[in-house]
Design a protein around this motif. Structure first.
Motif, PDB file in Angstrom:
ATOM      1  N   LEU A 149      44.085  42.237  57.952  1.00  0.00           N
ATOM      2  CA  LEU A 149      43.173  41.163  57.543  1.00  0.00           C
ATOM      3  C   LEU A 149      43.742  39.791  57.852  1.00  0.00           C
ATOM      4  O   LEU A 149      42.996  38.856  58.148  1.00  0.00           O
ATOM      5  CB  LEU A 149      42.867  41.275  56.046  1.00  0.00           C
ATOM      6  N   ALA A 150      45.062  39.645  57.785  1.00  0.00           N
ATOM      7  CA  ALA A 150      45.697  38.349  58.042  1.00  0.00           C
ATOM      8  C   ALA A 150      45.474  37.869  59.474  1.00  0.00           C
ATOM      9  O   ALA A 150      45.584  36.677  59.748  1.00  0.00           O
ATOM     10  CB  ALA A 150      47.187  38.427  57.731  1.00  0.00           C
ATOM     11  N   LEU A 151      45.129  38.770  60.370  1.00  0.00           N
ATOM     12  CA  LEU A 151      44.821  38.378  61.749  1.00  0.00           C
ATOM     13  C   LEU A 151      43.479  37.659  61.836  1.00  0.00           C
ATOM     14  O   LEU A 151      43.228  36.927  62.790  1.00  0.00           O
ATOM     15  CB  LEU A 151      44.810  39.610  62.656  1.00  0.00           C
ATOM     16  N   GLN A 152      42.601  37.880  60.835  1.00  0.00           N
ATOM     17  CA  GLN A 152      41.257  37.301  60.852  1.00  0.00           C
ATOM     18  C   GLN A 152      41.006  36.294  59.741  1.00  0.00           C
ATOM     19  O   GLN A 152      40.095  35.476  59.844  1.00  0.00           O
ATOM     20  CB  GLN A 152      40.220  38.411  60.697  1.00  0.00           C
ATOM     21  N   LYS A 153      41.758  36.370  58.677  1.00  0.00           N
ATOM     22  CA  LYS A 153      41.513  35.558  57.483  1.00  0.00           C
ATOM     23  C   LYS A 153      42.635  34.541  57.285  1.00  0.00           C
ATOM     24  O   LYS A 153      43.793  34.821  57.576  1.00  0.00           O
ATOM     25  CB  LYS A 153      41.434  36.444  56.234  1.00  0.00           C
ATOM     26  N   PRO A 154      42.309  33.357  56.734  1.00  0.00           N
ATOM     27  CA  PRO A 154      43.335  32.328  56.556  1.00  0.00           C
ATOM     28  C   PRO A 154      44.321  32.623  55.424  1.00  0.00           C
ATOM     29  O   PRO A 154      45.429  32.091  55.424  1.00  0.00           O
ATOM     30  CB  PRO A 154      42.535  31.061  56.251  1.00  0.00           C
ATOM     31  N   MET A 155      43.923  33.465  54.457  1.00  0.00           N
ATOM     32  CA  MET A 155      44.834  33.816  53.372  1.00  0.00           C
ATOM     33  C   MET A 155      44.511  35.218  52.883  1.00  0.00           C
ATOM     34  O   MET A 155      43.354  35.569  52.692  1.00  0.00           O
ATOM     35  CB  MET A 155      44.729  32.834  52.204  1.00  0.00           C
ATOM     36  N   VAL A 156      45.588  36.014  52.703  1.00  0.00           N
ATOM     37  CA  VAL A 156      45.459  37.389  52.220  1.00  0.00           C
ATOM     38  C   VAL A 156      46.686  37.690  51.373  1.00  0.00           C
ATOM     39  O   VAL A 156      47.800  37.293  51.728  1.00  0.00           O
ATOM     40  CB  VAL A 156      45.412  38.409  53.387  1.00  0.00           C
ATOM     41  N   PHE A 157      46.482  38.399  50.266  1.00  0.00           N
ATOM     42  CA  PHE A 157      47.628  38.902  49.525  1.00  0.00           C
ATOM     43  C   PHE A 157      47.301  40.264  48.933  1.00  0.00           C
ATOM     44  O   PHE A 157      46.138  40.610  48.744  1.00  0.00           O
ATOM     45  CB  PHE A 157      48.135  37.927  48.458  1.00  0.00           C
ATOM     46  N   ALA A 158      48.336  41.047  48.710  1.00  0.00           N
ATOM     47  CA  ALA A 158      48.192  42.386  48.139  1.00  0.00           C
ATOM     48  C   ALA A 158      49.035  42.473  46.883  1.00  0.00           C
ATOM     49  O   ALA A 158      50.158  41.960  46.840  1.00  0.00           O
ATOM     50  CB  ALA A 158      48.643  43.438  49.153  1.00  0.00           C
ATOM     51  N   THR A 159      48.479  43.116  45.854  1.00  0.00           N
ATOM     52  CA  THR A 159      49.178  43.251  44.582  1.00  0.00           C
ATOM     53  C   THR A 159      49.111  44.688  44.077  1.00  0.00           C
ATOM     54  O   THR A 159      48.284  45.478  44.512  1.00  0.00           O
ATOM     55  CB  THR A 159      48.556  42.345  43.503  1.00  0.00           C
ATOM     56  N   VAL A 160      49.994  44.984  43.143  1.00  0.00           N
ATOM     57  CA  VAL A 160      49.969  46.259  42.429  1.00  0.00           C
ATOM     58  C   VAL A 160      50.053  45.941  40.943  1.00  0.00           C
ATOM     59  O   VAL A 160      50.789  45.043  40.533  1.00  0.00           O
ATOM     60  CB  VAL A 160      51.116  47.205  42.870  1.00  0.00           C
ATOM     61  N   THR A 161      49.255  46.674  40.164  1.00  0.00           N
ATOM     62  CA  THR A 161      49.227  46.475  38.716  1.00  0.00           C
ATOM     63  C   THR A 161      49.306  47.827  38.029  1.00  0.00           C
ATOM     64  O   THR A 161      48.600  48.758  38.420  1.00  0.00           O
ATOM     65  CB  THR A 161      47.920  45.770  38.283  1.00  0.00           C
ATOM     66  N   ASP A 162      50.180  47.945  37.036  1.00  0.00           N
ATOM     67  CA  ASP A 162      50.222  49.141  36.193  1.00  0.00           C
ATOM     68  C   ASP A 162      49.125  48.990  35.148  1.00  0.00           C
ATOM     69  O   ASP A 162      49.020  47.942  34.510  1.00  0.00           O
ATOM     70  CB  ASP A 162      51.572  49.274  35.493  1.00  0.00           C
ATOM     71  N   ALA A 163      48.315  50.048  34.979  1.00  0.00           N
ATOM     72  CA  ALA A 163      47.205  49.926  34.043  1.00  0.00           C
ATOM     73  C   ALA A 163      46.794  51.278  33.473  1.00  0.00           C
ATOM     74  O   ALA A 163      46.961  52.318  34.104  1.00  0.00           O
ATOM     75  CB  ALA A 163      46.011  49.291  34.739  1.00  0.00           C
ATOM     76  N   ASP A 164      46.252  51.204  32.274  1.00  0.00           N
ATOM     77  CA  ASP A 164      45.597  52.333  31.629  1.00  0.00           C
ATOM     78  C   ASP A 164      44.205  51.836  31.250  1.00  0.00           C
ATOM     79  O   ASP A 164      44.000  51.315  30.150  1.00  0.00           O
ATOM     80  CB  ASP A 164      46.371  52.783  30.395  1.00  0.00           C
ATOM     81  N   PRO A 165      43.236  51.953  32.179  1.00  0.00           N
ATOM     82  CA  PRO A 165      41.912  51.377  31.950  1.00  0.00           C
ATOM     83  C   PRO A 165      41.219  51.936  30.704  1.00  0.00           C
ATOM     84  O   PRO A 165      40.500  51.213  30.023  1.00  0.00           O
ATOM     85  CB  PRO A 165      41.126  51.733  33.207  1.00  0.00           C
ATOM     86  N   GLU A 166      41.441  53.209  30.400  1.00  0.00           N
ATOM     87  CA  GLU A 166      40.792  53.800  29.228  1.00  0.00           C
ATOM     88  C   GLU A 166      41.255  53.137  27.936  1.00  0.00           C
ATOM     89  O   GLU A 166      40.482  52.969  27.005  1.00  0.00           O
ATOM     90  CB  GLU A 166      41.049  55.302  29.185  1.00  0.00           C
ATOM     91  N   ALA A 167      42.521  52.749  27.888  1.00  0.00           N
ATOM     92  CA  ALA A 167      43.066  52.091  26.703  1.00  0.00           C
ATOM     93  C   ALA A 167      42.928  50.570  26.784  1.00  0.00           C
ATOM     94  O   ALA A 167      43.219  49.865  25.817  1.00  0.00           O
ATOM     95  CB  ALA A 167      44.539  52.461  26.528  1.00  0.00           C
ATOM     96  N   GLY A 168      42.499  50.058  27.961  1.00  0.00           N
ATOM     97  CA  GLY A 168      42.389  48.614  28.139  1.00  0.00           C
ATOM     98  C   GLY A 168      43.728  47.931  28.286  1.00  0.00           C
ATOM     99  O   GLY A 168      43.857  46.747  28.021  1.00  0.00           O
ATOM    100  N   ASP A 169      44.728  48.679  28.730  1.00  0.00           N
ATOM    101  CA  ASP A 169      46.093  48.159  28.861  1.00  0.00           C
ATOM    102  C   ASP A 169      46.374  47.851  30.325  1.00  0.00           C
ATOM    103  O   ASP A 169      46.427  48.768  31.149  1.00  0.00           O
ATOM    104  CB  ASP A 169      47.085  49.187  28.316  1.00  0.00           C
TER     105      ASP A 169
END
Length: 83
Positions: free
Chosen positions: A39-59
């Protein structure tokens, strides 16, 4: 807890601003990194993240930065803990 990998790209907007595109979920750190690189070849800004989560608990943990491309990254991105 599960890990959620997200790639966020931005498109140019009026007066030099940027508008966020729809975030895309990746399946792994490597997948997120490859997607962001492409995407960085076509877009002026791109970033990737990772998040630890438990969506069922809302954590949800703080996002961690996998990679970022572009000039003038927002402070929130620049200050993220790296993976």
């Amino acid at each position: 807890m599960a890990e959620f990998f997200v790639v966020q790209s931005f498109s140019p907007a009026k007066r030099g601003a940027m508008k966020p595109d729809i975030p895309v979920q990746a399946t792994s750190i490597m997948h997120a990194r490859r997607m962001a690189e492409r995407l960085a070849l076509q877009k002026p800004m791109v970033f990737a993240t990772v998040t630890d989560a438990d969506p069922e608990a809302g954590d949800f943990g703080e996002p961690r930065l996998i990679c970022a491309y572009g000039d003038d990254l927002p402070e929130e991105v620049s200050n993220m803990q790296p993976v």
